[in-house]
Scaffold this active site. Structure first.
Site, short mmCIF file in Angstrom:
data_model
loop_
_atom_site.label_atom_id
_atom_site.label_comp_id
_atom_site.label_asym_id
_atom_site.label_seq_id
_atom_site.Cartn_x
_atom_site.Cartn_y
_atom_site.Cartn_z
N GLU A 96 7.15 59.24 -15.59
CA GLU A 96 5.83 59.03 -16.16
C GLU A 96 5.02 60.33 -16.12
O GLU A 96 5.20 61.17 -15.26
CB GLU A 96 5.11 57.93 -15.41
CG GLU A 96 5.10 58.11 -13.91
CD GLU A 96 4.71 56.83 -13.17
OE1 GLU A 96 5.38 55.81 -13.40
OE2 GLU A 96 3.77 56.87 -12.40
N CYS A 110 -0.83 65.48 -15.80
CA CYS A 110 -0.22 65.26 -14.48
C CYS A 110 1.25 64.93 -14.74
O CYS A 110 1.56 63.95 -15.42
CB CYS A 110 -0.92 64.12 -13.76
SG CYS A 110 -0.12 63.67 -12.20
N CYS A 117 11.77 59.90 -5.75
CA CYS A 117 11.35 60.91 -4.77
C CYS A 117 12.02 60.61 -3.45
O CYS A 117 12.16 59.45 -3.06
CB CYS A 117 9.83 60.89 -4.63
SG CYS A 117 9.20 62.15 -3.49
N CYS A 121 7.08 58.65 1.39
CA CYS A 121 5.75 58.44 1.97
C CYS A 121 5.43 56.94 1.90
O CYS A 121 5.65 56.30 0.88
CB CYS A 121 4.71 59.26 1.22
SG CYS A 121 5.04 61.02 1.35
N CYS A 124 3.12 55.39 -0.97
CA CYS A 124 3.29 55.86 -2.35
C CYS A 124 4.33 55.02 -3.09
O CYS A 124 5.39 54.71 -2.55
CB CYS A 124 3.73 57.32 -2.31
SG CYS A 124 4.08 58.03 -3.93
N GLU A 167 8.91 65.83 -5.42
CA GLU A 167 8.41 66.89 -4.56
C GLU A 167 8.70 68.23 -5.24
O GLU A 167 9.85 68.68 -5.27
CB GLU A 167 9.08 66.79 -3.18
CG GLU A 167 8.84 67.96 -2.26
CD GLU A 167 7.36 68.38 -2.12
OE1 GLU A 167 6.45 67.53 -2.19
OE2 GLU A 167 7.13 69.59 -1.97
N LEU A 222 -2.06 66.54 3.01
CA LEU A 222 -2.15 66.49 4.48
C LEU A 222 -2.30 65.04 4.96
O LEU A 222 -1.50 64.56 5.76
CB LEU A 222 -3.33 67.36 4.94
CG LEU A 222 -3.35 67.69 6.42
CD1 LEU A 222 -2.10 68.44 6.85
CD2 LEU A 222 -4.60 68.52 6.75
N HIS A 223 -3.33 64.37 4.50
CA HIS A 223 -3.50 62.92 4.69
C HIS A 223 -3.67 62.45 6.13
O HIS A 223 -3.80 61.24 6.38
CB HIS A 223 -2.35 62.12 4.06
CG HIS A 223 -2.13 62.36 2.60
ND1 HIS A 223 -3.10 62.84 1.75
CD2 HIS A 223 -1.04 62.17 1.83
CE1 HIS A 223 -2.61 62.94 0.52
NE2 HIS A 223 -1.36 62.56 0.55
N ASN A 297 -5.33 54.62 -3.68
CA ASN A 297 -5.18 53.79 -4.86
C ASN A 297 -4.14 52.71 -4.52
O ASN A 297 -2.97 53.03 -4.37
CB ASN A 297 -4.68 54.70 -6.00
CG ASN A 297 -4.93 54.10 -7.36
OD1 ASN A 297 -5.27 52.93 -7.49
ND2 ASN A 297 -4.75 54.90 -8.38
N CYS A 340 0.26 56.89 -8.88
CA CYS A 340 1.57 57.48 -8.71
C CYS A 340 2.75 56.51 -8.69
O CYS A 340 2.87 55.70 -7.80
CB CYS A 340 1.54 58.26 -7.42
SG CYS A 340 -0.07 58.96 -7.12
N1 SAH Z 1 5.22 65.27 -3.65
C1 SAH Z 1 3.99 65.95 -3.94
C2 SAH Z 1 3.40 65.65 -5.31
C3 SAH Z 1 3.43 64.25 -5.81
S1 SAH Z 1 2.28 63.10 -5.12
C4 SAH Z 1 3.00 65.69 -2.84
O1 SAH Z 1 3.30 64.95 -1.92
O2 SAH Z 1 1.91 66.27 -2.87
C5 SAH Z 1 0.68 63.64 -5.59
C6 SAH Z 1 -0.42 63.18 -4.64
O3 SAH Z 1 -0.67 61.78 -4.79
C7 SAH Z 1 -0.06 63.38 -3.19
O4 SAH Z 1 -1.18 63.88 -2.49
C8 SAH Z 1 0.27 61.97 -2.75
O5 SAH Z 1 0.19 61.84 -1.35
C9 SAH Z 1 -0.77 61.19 -3.50
N2 SAH Z 1 -0.55 59.74 -3.60
C10 SAH Z 1 0.61 59.06 -3.63
N3 SAH Z 1 0.40 57.73 -3.73
C11 SAH Z 1 -0.94 57.57 -3.78
C12 SAH Z 1 -1.79 56.44 -3.89
N4 SAH Z 1 -1.30 55.20 -3.99
N5 SAH Z 1 -3.13 56.64 -3.89
C13 SAH Z 1 -3.64 57.90 -3.82
N6 SAH Z 1 -2.89 59.01 -3.74
C14 SAH Z 1 -1.55 58.85 -3.70
#
Ligand code: SAH
Length: 353
Positions: A96, A110, A117, A121, A124, A167, A222-223, A297, A340
């Site tokens: 997508e 984007c 992936c 995470c 995600c 990634e 970072l999160h 989200n 995502c």
């Molecule tokens: N793998 C890379 C890029 C793809 S994810 C990374 O981890 O940065 C892009 C961003 O979206 C990342 O910061 C990821 O943690 C975030 N993300 C994934 N799922 C999400 C969700 N449901 N709500 C908000 N952000 C999310």
């Protein structure tokens, strides 16, 4: 004869010119075709009207009806101007790509770097089905060109974020040549400084970007502000821990002079307390870091929730009081599964079964 076609976006500019010359095209055709594709947003050979009919037929024989290798399966749009497309590649796998528009008239693409992936995470949608394969340079570039082509004249993409599925630091060999075309004056001519690569935070991957002395911005997901919390939501964190990631980000800053963005999705009850905000402020170098707060989200299959707007603003306020530069990104694309990895999951391809 096999009817397998050449992939336009997988060819370098020089290879494309070479192939055309081998097939007896005049020397100026390659630049002419690139102009149709990148500037004039015309992917179909039939519509390249200043090319002779016989050459257009020859091009179709080599590449197919258009420069695209994939097939667009769906396009969804939301009221805020966000559009999301799902592209299926010849092997049946799907990715997508999203077009985001905002009040500053930024038109941001984007894009994905992998099918699925491997990072897993916990919050995600992209990793729920695991990793399938890397995208090729052409498949990455095609997403960008398709998003640009969606925009009505005279609009062009102004920004790119590598924040779709995958990634990016694990597929730099394909990503970097695709970005070089997207930013080249005779490609899509998107400003280098308007491209952001977002990584889950793999120190070796960040160092590879530093060594390549890239003109792009770096964002790190970072999160969380402590290893226990981060490892709970980002399993990769167990291998590295936060400190080596911050050190690698600092090296990127020193080499490029560009501040690093730390993305921080706020998940209710997980990482959104005042203590988390204070820890985050202590952890980061205020001179080199920017924090991007993103309310989570929600993904239907997953239990995590978004904090209230009040809790979000309180978190931001605590960071600001501590002297941290903060941006807040509110959600876009609600209602079209723009979070995502969600669109790909709601339209399963035969290859994904
Ligand atoms: N793998 C890379 C890029 C793809 S994810 C990374 O981890 O940065 C892009 C961003 O979206 C990342 O910061 C990821 O943690 C975030 N993300 C994934 N799922 C999400 C969700 N449901 N709500 C908000 N952000 C999310």
């Amino acid at each position: 004869m096999s009817d397998k076609k050449l992939s336009f976006f997988d060819l370098t500019k020089d290879d494309f010119r070479e192939i055309l010359s081998q097939h007896g095209f005049p020397g100026f055709r390659s630049a002419q075709i690139r102009r149709w594709v990148f500037s004039r947003k015309t992917p179909s050979f039939r519509e390249m009207t200043d090319i002779s009919k016989s050459d257009r037929a020859k091009l179709t024989g080599l590449f197919g009806e258009s420069v695209f290798s994939g097939r667009q399966v769906t396009e969804t749009a939301s009221d805020d101007g966000t559009k999301k497309i799902l592209i299926e590649w010849p092997d049946g796998h799907r990715v997508e790509a999203v077009l985001l528009r905002d009040e500053r008239d930024h038109r941001t693409g984007c894009i994905s770097t992998q099918v699925g992936c491997a990072m897993g995470c916990k919050f995600c949608a992209s990793g729920l089905d695991g990793f399938v394969r890397n995208l090729s340079r052409g498949e990455i570039l095609e997403q960008i060109v398709r998003l640009n082509t969606l925009l009505p004249e005279p609009h062009r993409l102004t920004h790119l974020v590598i924040m779709g599925t995958g990634e990016p630091t694990l597929n730099l060999d394909a990503l970097l040549p695709a970005l070089a075309e997207a930013t080249s004056p005779d490609g899509l001519d998107i400003g280098n400084r308007r491209v952001t690569i977002s990584t889950v935070g793999i120190p070796g991957g960040i160092d590879k970007m530093t060594a390549a002395d890239l003109p792009y911005k770096l964002a790190v997901s970072l999160h969380a502000a402590d290893d226990a919390t981060r490892s709970q939501i980002i399993p990769q964190n167990r291998f590295f821990g936060i400190r080596p990631i911050l050190a690698a980000a600092e090296r990127y800053f020193r080499k490029t002079g560009r501040r690093v963005t730390f993305e921080y999705i706020l998940i209710a009850g997980v990482n959104d307390s005042a203590a988390d905000a204070r820890r985050l402020a202590e952890l980061l170098n205020r001179k080199t870091a920017i924090v991007n707060i993103i309310p989570y989200n929600p993904v239907p299959e997953l239990p995590w929730e978004t904090p209230s707007a009040r809790a979000t603003l309180a978190f931001v306020h605590t960071l600001e009081e501590a002297g941290v530069q903060v941006k807040v990104r509110f959600r876009k694309g609600d209602g079209i599964n723009a979070a995502c990895g969600q669109l790909r999951r709601s339209y399963r391809s035969p290859a994904a079964e």
